[in-house]
Structures are given as structure tokens and as C-alpha cells.
Design an enzyme around this catalytic site. Structure first.
Site, PDB file in Angstrom:
ATOM      1  N   ARG A  49       0.758  -1.327   0.232  1.00 62.92           N
ATOM      2  CA  ARG A  49       0.549   0.577   0.078  1.00 62.92           C
ATOM      3  C   ARG A  49       0.764   1.310   0.049  1.00 62.92           C
ATOM      4  O   ARG A  49       2.391   1.784   0.826  1.00 62.92           O
ATOM      5  CB  ARG A  49      -0.783  -0.228   1.187  1.00 62.92           C
ATOM      6  CG  ARG A  49      -2.317  -0.498   1.325  1.00 62.92           C
ATOM      7  CD  ARG A  49      -2.882  -0.508   1.535  1.00 62.92           C
ATOM      8  NE  ARG A  49      -3.126  -0.590   3.112  1.00 62.92           N
ATOM      9  CZ  ARG A  49      -3.710   0.661   4.137  1.00 62.92           C
ATOM     10  NH1 ARG A  49      -4.122   1.168   4.091  1.00 62.92           N
ATOM     11  NH2 ARG A  49      -3.178   0.309   5.308  1.00 62.92           N
ATOM     12  N   SER A  58       7.533  -4.635   7.392  1.00 66.69           N
ATOM     13  CA  SER A  58       7.101  -5.996   8.659  1.00 66.69           C
ATOM     14  C   SER A  58       7.933  -7.459   7.969  1.00 66.69           C
ATOM     15  O   SER A  58       7.580  -8.259   7.819  1.00 66.69           O
ATOM     16  CB  SER A  58       5.700  -6.073   8.030  1.00 66.69           C
ATOM     17  OG  SER A  58       5.025  -5.302   8.457  1.00 66.69           O
ATOM     18  N   ASP A 113       5.708  -3.341  10.948  1.00 70.31           N
ATOM     19  CA  ASP A 113       4.236  -2.791  11.657  1.00 70.31           C
ATOM     20  C   ASP A 113       3.752  -2.997  13.128  1.00 70.31           C
ATOM     21  O   ASP A 113       2.376  -2.382  12.871  1.00 70.31           O
ATOM     22  CB  ASP A 113       2.692  -4.268  10.270  1.00 70.31           C
ATOM     23  CG  ASP A 113       3.516  -5.030  10.786  1.00 70.31           C
ATOM     24  OD1 ASP A 113       4.523  -6.010  11.150  1.00 70.31           O
ATOM     25  OD2 ASP A 113       3.308  -6.758  10.117  1.00 70.31           O
TER      26      ASP A 113
END
Length: 889
Positions: A521, A582, A636
Site C-alpha cells: 500500500r 514488516s 507493522d
């Protein structure tokens, strides 16, 4: 003639009224199932604790003892495992003295025990212990299959000192005192339940039992979560409706005739058993007699005859009524019966008597159909089905002796419940043979439960097990923080260089990137006094990029960033950028992170050991994109903590439980041996997924976990993550199901080729299957989509496996968190500590029980910490922007 028409019309119930009776029966059933209204319901809906029907594999010798109205019947039933098509049965009847029926309870059960011993003495070498099913046809409050307290005697019995006591225990004690045979009373049931069990074969499960005999009753397999009187919440349970009392609250008053009122007044229990008095064989002869008495008084019958005998109770029996119904033979039978009563019937009289008999029996069948339709519609609605097809086991003289009864029952049921298809099956000896079936099923399920419990035992963790995991996690955390021990710790405890959480003063516009799985994203985040506004777009990472070269992967990421900036008209601006990456990294500064190893299916070459921010900047140069200003790189977990920290300043822990799992928290700088400085706090990225890679969790790892681990791309790594995260739970369940099939505990032991396919059982299935109240038909549907034909019992077991695996995952997650919160509390020298955990991840958010199980277990393991859980909304993206904002602040 008018009198005759009036009498027949009063005994005919229109279809609209039958629909009303059905609706009232359904209301009474729901009332009886509810914990709040059960006591007031005239339809008692008693749980039987029978949770399964026979599947045809039942095998072995069984003893049955049946307490009847005038005798005790004992049976020896041999089941061959052939689908229950041809059981071998021996039986013996012992006359029951009236003195025993009216004496002490001890004498009654002593007599039954003697009958059992005498019967067994004539059987060659019975095995020990001998399982016994006890048919006890009185109203009981059941607590278990083998525990039932007598509510009240009926049918001429009145033994002292039994009401309110467990009749199974009384019989077991009496048999034991004989000291001859080792008999184990396994199950207690009534005759209605026996009809279901007798009619169930391998190919035809039966789910409704109906008795239309001297009295009437029904039972059916109800969804267990609707039976509020017991604690069972999954599966099904046979419920004994006790529908004979339907109408005792006045709900049948508008269909009662003067004939019914007179029959009721002359009975031994006026005002009670109203439905049974309209349907049961004990009363139909009496209803006919009262109609004839009335018609005689109106000069419509037997003109010139002496009719005084008609005023004598029970001179017309139901068996005679059933014989009179049939055509010309029935007319002749009517003439003989009436002449035997001293009447001189004309042919017209015999015809009218036949009409009355037909009307009374037809009404009984139609009312029975209304009750059956109520059960069918309830079952269909409870299971969420548009159509229901079900077998109904029927027993009793009305059904067996008079075909007309069955025909009306079938046709009227079809009119009242058109969405339901029923097949009526004639039950053969539902009491004796049915009791043997109940006992056999109970033994099969008990043996199966033992096997299943044995298989699942290694996955069921005790409080001590969890405290041990908590202590190990704390030990590994200390090693990971130590300057000298860090390199050998399985929990890496990586410094993030994030030294503050948001305080609400952050402002400005930022870019954020979020890479942690197959979806990537890009976000534009505006932080202001009025809150946070975001625009974002999701881009897919192709498998070729995940496993190709690092250059190709970061070039693809850069192309996505440029595409997003063009769409958002941001190409001309240089905005601070936060990068959520992440994967396990060693952070060397807020904007410098060296990749330690790939996880989650990524394996791009040339990246491990490299600074991922540098790789991103080099990709920007290759794409000639000069406006990239990376100020922070986080994972994350840190993003989740920061995102929730913006809403709750008390949030100092981040937790991810999704495809993978990880945690971070604010540690005192003085404890972080791998970074210079003593003042303040720094967020530590635990990388707890690797906890146990040094073998310290060996006692927790099961054979199923080992099988899952062996097939992963990082065998022997991320051991803790493989116990608790969404990427692996479905596979653990699949391996357990395969083992259960091999042990003949599931799907009748039939090989399931689809179950052999890796990753076919996805973790999202656990979330769906464990939804509280989800009908087992839907569980069967999920399995059917995988090409697995599952029975109702199979679905119960699959749900149990899913629950066991997800519960263990939640408990282990809580054990890890307990180590974190207790360390923070001790760091700060507090007796009690309140802290908030920011949480993200599909498993935590979407699984119906996971979050509650984590929180419950954490309270038990860390009672001195008051932990609040705050679900992150878009933690990875928003969190990255907030880290950049805090850094700029």
C-alpha cells in the site's frame, strides 16, 4: 340429518385452524426451550442428552431392561455393524406384581435387578462389564444420559421414596447388590427416543420420533445451542417434547368439542394432557362413545333401542374404532360391536357410527400432523434451510393398525409444511431395540471421545504450561536485550530508534509505504488538529517479484509509488516518508534497517544483509524519481503501536496476529544493551515469531506442528509464529484431520484426497466454523466445498479440532504478552500497572473467539496488570506516517 352434520362438523378442523394450531405449538416449543420461560411452558422440551443417531457401525452385545405397565421386559441385542439392518434379539418377559408397583422404590428396583440376573443366567458367557440401556417411561428431569430424577409416577405406579431421586443410580445400586454380574447402566430413555434410534440405519438417519399409541409424544434432533436448559452449545441434541400436555394453558380451547370436555371431566387428570386426549388411543374410543350418546339423545341413532350400556365408560375401545373405519368390513364390524352392547343397529346406524369413527381418527391424525409440521418448520428455520428433507420414525397402534391414520398424517403435514419433505418409517420395537441403539451409540461416542481427547491432549495447555512459556519468553527477552547475549537469543529484541509515542501535537502531510505481504500500500496522510485524513491505494506484489531479484522487487515498489503520486497530484512535492517494512530487520537508525531474513513467502535475492532504505533509494534513482525523502523505517508492529498511541497515549505495546505474528513495546533505555544511552525509553521490536528457534519450546511442539514446519520454506525457523499465526493454523488443523481419518475417527475412515492437499484448509475456515451459533449444516457446507462429505457428527469433531488449535494459539499469544507486561511493570517498580495494547491482524480481528481467549488468559497469567486492547485501524500505514511525524516534531 342436521344433528349428524353438526356432530361431524364439530370434529372437523379446517386447514386454517390447523395452521393456527401449528403456530401455537411452535410458540410453546420455543417457550419450552428457553431458560427463562421453560417452567411456564406446557410443552416441556426435555433434553435427553442423546447427541447422535446410529451410523450403522455399532457392534457388540447389549442388555436392555424395559419397565412396562404390567411387566418387566429384558432383551439381549447383538449388533453386527452391518448398518443396523439385522440385529439379533432375545428377550424375556417377567410379570410385575401390583404390590411391587405400589410398594417401596427399593423393592421395585430390586425386582428389576433380579429379572436382569435371571435373564443373564440363560445367556452364554456375557462379556464384562455388560452395558445396559434402561427404558423408564415416566416423566424425568435428565441431567446426563445416565442420570435422571423422577418427576412423578403415572400409569398406575406409585412407589415410595423414588420421586426426586436418580433412577439410574437406584437401578445400578440394586444390580450391584446382587453381586452376580458386572452390569453398567449406560443410558436411560423413554419410548419416543427409541423410535428415532430404531429407524436410523447407515443410509437413512432418522431425526424425528413420533409415538401415537395409548398416549402420544414426539422427539427430534434440535440444534444444541437452542436447548438453553443444558450447557451444550455445539452439535445437536434429541429433545423430548412431551407434547401430550400441549393445550393445558388453554391454547386448544377453540377446537375442543363438548365430547372432548366430557372425556376430560371423566378422566383421572381433568384439565391436563389436553392434546393427548384429542390424539391418544386411550381416549379415542371414549370420544366416539360420547358422540354416540349425544346423537342417541337427539334421536339421530338407535331409535327404539335400549342405549343404557352406551353410558358406561370404556365400553367402546380404540381398537374397535380402528376396525370400524374400513369400508364394508368395517360396517359389519360396527354391527357386531353394537349388537354385543345390546343395541339393534340399522344399516344406517352402522354407516353413521362408521362416519363418527372416521371423523374422530381423522381429527387425531390431522392434529398430529399440525404438531409434526411445527417440529419440521422449527428444524428448518433453526438450520437456516429453505428446504428440509427428513425421516420420521413412527410407532404406536394408531399408525400401525390403521393405514388411514398414516395417509392423513402424511398429506396434512405436507399441506402445513410444504417446504419440508418427510418420509414416515415404521419403527419396530422402538423401546427395546431403540434402547439398545441408544446404548450402542453412547458407547461408540464415548470410545471416540477418548480417542479424540488422546489425539488432542498434546495441544491442550495447562496453566503451568503457559506459565512456563511466559518464563521462557521473559528469559529470551533478557538475552535479546543483552549486549553479549543478543547474538544467540531466539527473540532478537531489535531497537527501532522510535523513542516517543504521539502526543497529539504532530502536524503536516506525509507519505507512507506499507510492505508486509502480497499486497503493498501507498498512502498520503495529512495530520492536523482536526485529526488524520488519508488517501491510499493497494498494489499487488506478483510472485515473480517476491521470489526474484531484489532489484526487480524494489523497482516494482517504486513504480507503484510513482503511480500513486501521479494519481494524487503529489509529484511536485517532497514529503517526509515513513516506510513500514514488516520483516525482521536490525535497525541501525530511524532510517536505516538491515534485513535479517525474509518471511511470509518472500525470498528476493540480494536483500538479506542490506539496508532496505538504501535499496528503496537506489530504485528511486533508477526510476529518476528525486523527490523521495525517507525519514523512518518501521515494521507493522511498531506502526500499530503508534497508530493506536495517537488515540490512546497509554498505548505502549503493539501486537500483530495475522498471517504472521510479532510484538513490540516501550523498553527502558538502560536495559537495551545493544544501543548507547541510559535515558528515556525506546520501542523494541521483539521479532517474537522466532521464539523457540533454539529448541526451548520443544515440549510445546506436537507431531502436527513438526509436520507443518517440515514443509515450510524456512523449516526450523519462526517456531512461535508457526504455533499462533494465520499462515499456519489451517495447516495444523488439516494434519490433525488427516490423523483422525487414519484412526477411523472422521468421515467413517474413508480416505479424503482433498485433505492431502497442502494449505487446502485455510485459517479463515477456523474463523467461520467457530462462529457461535453457526448451524452445523453450514460447517458441512464448508467441508463439502473442499470435496469432503461430512456427517453431522463429523462437523462437531471438525469444530472441536478448530477450537483446540485456535485456543492454543490465543493462549500462547497471551503467555508472550504476559512476559512483556510483567517486565514493563517490574521495570517501572509498580505493584499494579495499566497499559494499552494496540492490535492488528486478521486472526485477532476476524476470529470469533481469539481476542476473548487472549484477554482471558492474559488476566490469569498477569493479574497485576490491567491491560486494555485497542484494535488498530490501518496501523501499518497510518503508523508509518506518525513515526515520520513524531520524528519531524
Amino acid at each position: 340429518i342436521p344433528q349428524m352434520q353438526r356432530a361431524l362438523l364439530s370434529l372437523t378442523i379446517p386447514l386454517e385452524m390447523l395452521q393456527l394450531v401449528k403456530s401455537r405449538m411452535m410458540e410453546a416449543m420455543l417457550k419450552g426451550l428457553s431458560r427463562e420461560t421453560h417452567a411456564q411452558s406446557c410443552v416441556q422440551m426435555l433434553p435427553t442428552f442423546i447427541c447422535s443417531t446410529p451410523d450403522g457401525t455399532e457392534k457388540g452385545n447389549l442388555l436392555v431392561v424395559e419397565l412396562c405397565q404390567k411387566h418387566v421386559r429384558t432383551l439381549w441385542v447383538k449388533l453386527l455393524g452391518d448398518g443396523n439392518y439385522s440385529p439379533e434379539i432375545m428377550y424375556k418377559i417377567f410379570d410385575l406384581p401390583e404390590s411391587v408397583m405400589q410398594g417401596k422404590g427399593e423393592e421395585l428396583f430390586g425386582f428389576i435387578a433380579k429379572c436382569v440376573c435371571q435373564f443373564l443366567s440363560g445367556i452364554d458367557s456375557p462379556q464384562a462389564p455388560i452395558p445396559l440401556g434402561f427404558v423408564f417411561p415416566f416423566s424425568c428431569k435428565k441431567k446426563k444420559l445416565d442420570e435422571a430424577e423422577l418427576i412423578s409416577w403415572s400409569k398406575g405406579f406409585c412407589c415410595s421414596d423414588v420421586e426426586g431421586k436418580d433412577v439410574v443410580q437406584l437401578l445400578q445400586k440394586a444390580i450391584n447388590s446382587q453381586e452376580v454380574y458386572n452390569v453398567d447402566v449406560v443410558a436411560l430413555l423413554n419410548d419416543t427416543v427409541g423410535t428415532i434410534m430404531t429407524c436410523s440405519t447407515r443410509d437413512k438417519p432418522c431425526e424425528i420420533g413420533l409415538v401415537v399409541d395409548t398416549g402420544t409424544n414426539s422427539c427430534f434432533m434440535a440444534e444444541a445451542q437452542l436447548v438453553e436448559m443444558v450447557e451444550e452449545t455445539s452439535g445437536r441434541m434429541c429433545v423430548n417434547t412431551e407434547w401430550g400436555s400441549f393445550g393445558d394453558d388453554g391454547s386448544l380451547n377453540d377446537i375442543l368439542t363438548p365430547y372432548d370436555q366430557r372425556v376430560d371431566q371423566e378422566s383421572s387428570d381433568p384439565g391436563l394432557k389436553r392434546f393427548e386426549k384429542l390424539v391418544g388411543g386411550l381416549y379415542l374410543g371414549e370420544i366416539v362413545r360420547h358422540v354416540l350418546v349425544s346423537l342417541t339423545a337427539e334421536k339421530a341413532l338407535f331409535v327404539g333401542s335400549n342405549v343404557s350400556t352406551l353410558r358406561t365408560k370404556d365400553v367402546i375401545r380404540t381398537e374397535q374404532v380402528l376396525d370400524i373405519i374400513d369400508g364394508a368390513d368395517g360396517m359389519e364390524t360396527a354391527r357386531k360391536i353394537l349388537e354385543a352392547l345390546g343395541l339393534s343397529p340399522s344399516e344406517r346406524d352402522c354407516c353413521r357410527v362408521q362416519q363418527v369413527c372416521r371423523a374422530v381418527v381423522s381429527r387425531a391424525a390431522a392434529l398430529c400432523a399440525a404438531g409434526l409440521a411445527a417440529i419440521l418448520t422449527h428444524m428448518r428455520e433453526a438450520r437456516g434451510l429453505e428446504q428440509l428433507s427428513v425421516n420420521v420414525g413412527v410407532e404406536g397402534q394408531l399408525y400401525q393398525r390403521q393405514p388411514r391414520f398414516g395417509e392423513i398424517l402424511q398429506s396434512v403435514t405436507g399441506l402445513l409444511a410444504p417446504e419440508c419433505t418427510t418420509t414416515l418409517l415404521h419403527a419396530v420395537d422402538g423401546t427395546g431395540r431403540g434402547a439398545a441403539m441408544v446404548t450402542a451409540v453412547a458407547l461408540r461416542l464415548a470410545a471416540q471421545r477418548r480417542e479424540v481427547d488422546l489425539l488432542l491432549a498434546p495441544l491442550q495447555l495447562s496453566y503451568d504450561d503457559l506459565k512456563h512459556v511466559q518464563a521462557l519468553m521473559r528469559q529470551e527477552m533478557e538475552l535479546g536485550l543483552g549486549r553479549d547475549t543478543h547474538a544467540n537469543a531466539s527473540v532478537r529484541m531489535l531497537p527501532t530508534y522510535v523513542c516517543a509515542t504521539p502526543d497529539g501535537k504532530e502536524q503536516g502531510k506525509f507519505l507512507a509505504l506499507d510492505l508486509g505481504g502480497t499486497n503493498f500500500r501507498v498512502l498520503a496522510v495529512h495530520v492536523g488538529k482536526e485529526g488524520i485524513r488519508m488517501a491510499s491505494e493497494i498494489y499487488v506484489i506478483p510472485t515473480t517479484a517476491m521470489t526474484g531479484t531484489g532489484e526487480a522487487l524494489f523497482d516494482h515498489i517504486m513504480e507503484c509509488i510513482i503511480d500513486f503520486q501521479q494519481k494524487q497530484d503529489l509529484m511536485a512535492q517532497v514529503l517526509p516518508l515513513g516506510f513500514t517494512f514488516s520483516f525482521p530487520c536490525q535497525q541501525l537508525g530511524l532510517d536505516k534497517a538491515v534485513l535479517l531474513n525474509w518471511t511470509k513467502g518472500f525470498n528476493a535475492s540480494g536483500c538479506v544483509g542490506e539496508d532496505v532504505v538504501r535499496l528503496l533509494r537506489e530504485a528511486a534513482q533508477r526510476k529518476e524519481h528525486l523527490g523521495l525523502k525517507v525519514v523512518a523505517v518501521i515494521n507493522d508492529t511498531v506502526g500499530t503501536m503508534m497508530s493506536c498511541g495517537y488515540d490512546d497515549p497509554n498505548c505502549e505495546i503493539g501486537l500483530i496476529v495475522g498471517t504472521g505474528s510479532n510484538a513490540c513495546y516501550m523498553e527502558e533505555m538502560r536495559n537495551v544493551g545493544t544501543v548507547e544511552g541510559e535515558q528515556g525509553r525506546m520501542c523494541i521490536n521483539m521479532e517474537w515469531g522466532a521464539f523457540g528457534d533454539n529448541g526451548c519450546l520443544g515440549s510445546i511442539f506436537t507431531d502436527f506442528d513438526e509436520q507443518v514446519d517440515e514443509k515450510t520454506i524456512n523449516a526450523g525457523k519462526q517456531r512461535f509464529e508457526k504455533l499462533i499465526s494465520g499462515m499456519y493454523l489451517g495447516e495444523i488443523v488439516r494434519h490433525i484431520l488427516v490423523a483422525m481419518v487414519e484412526k477411523q475417527l472422521l468421515f467413517h475412515g474413508k480416505p479424503c484426497s482433498s485433505l492431502m492437499e497442502r494449505n487446502i484448509f485455510q485459517t479463515k475456515f477456523l474463523s467461520t466454523i467457530e462462529v457461535d451459533g453457526l448451524a452445523l449444516r453450514q460447517v458441512q457446507g464448508i467441508l463439502q466445498d473442499l470435496g469432503i462429505q461430512a456427517s453431522f457428527e463429523d462437523s462437531v469433531l471438525v469444530r472441536k479440532v478448530c477450537h483446540t488449535v485456535s485456543l492454543r494459539a490465543a493462549q500462547l499469544c497471551a503467555a508472550g504478552l504476559a512476559a512483556v507486561v510483567e517486565k514493563m511493570r517490574e521495570n517501572r517498580g509498580l505493584d499494579k500497572m495499566a497499559v494499552t495494547v494496540g492490535v492488528d491482524g486478521t486472526l485477532y480481528k476476524l476470529h470469533p473467539c481469539f481476542s476473548q481467549n487472549v484477554q482471558k488468559t492474559l488476566r490469569e497469567l498477569a493479574p497485576n496488570c490491567n491491560v486494555t486492547f485497542l484494535q488498530s485501524e490501518d496501523g501499518s500505514g497510518k503508523g508509518a506516517a506518525l513515526v515520520a511525524a513524531v520524528a519531524c516534531r
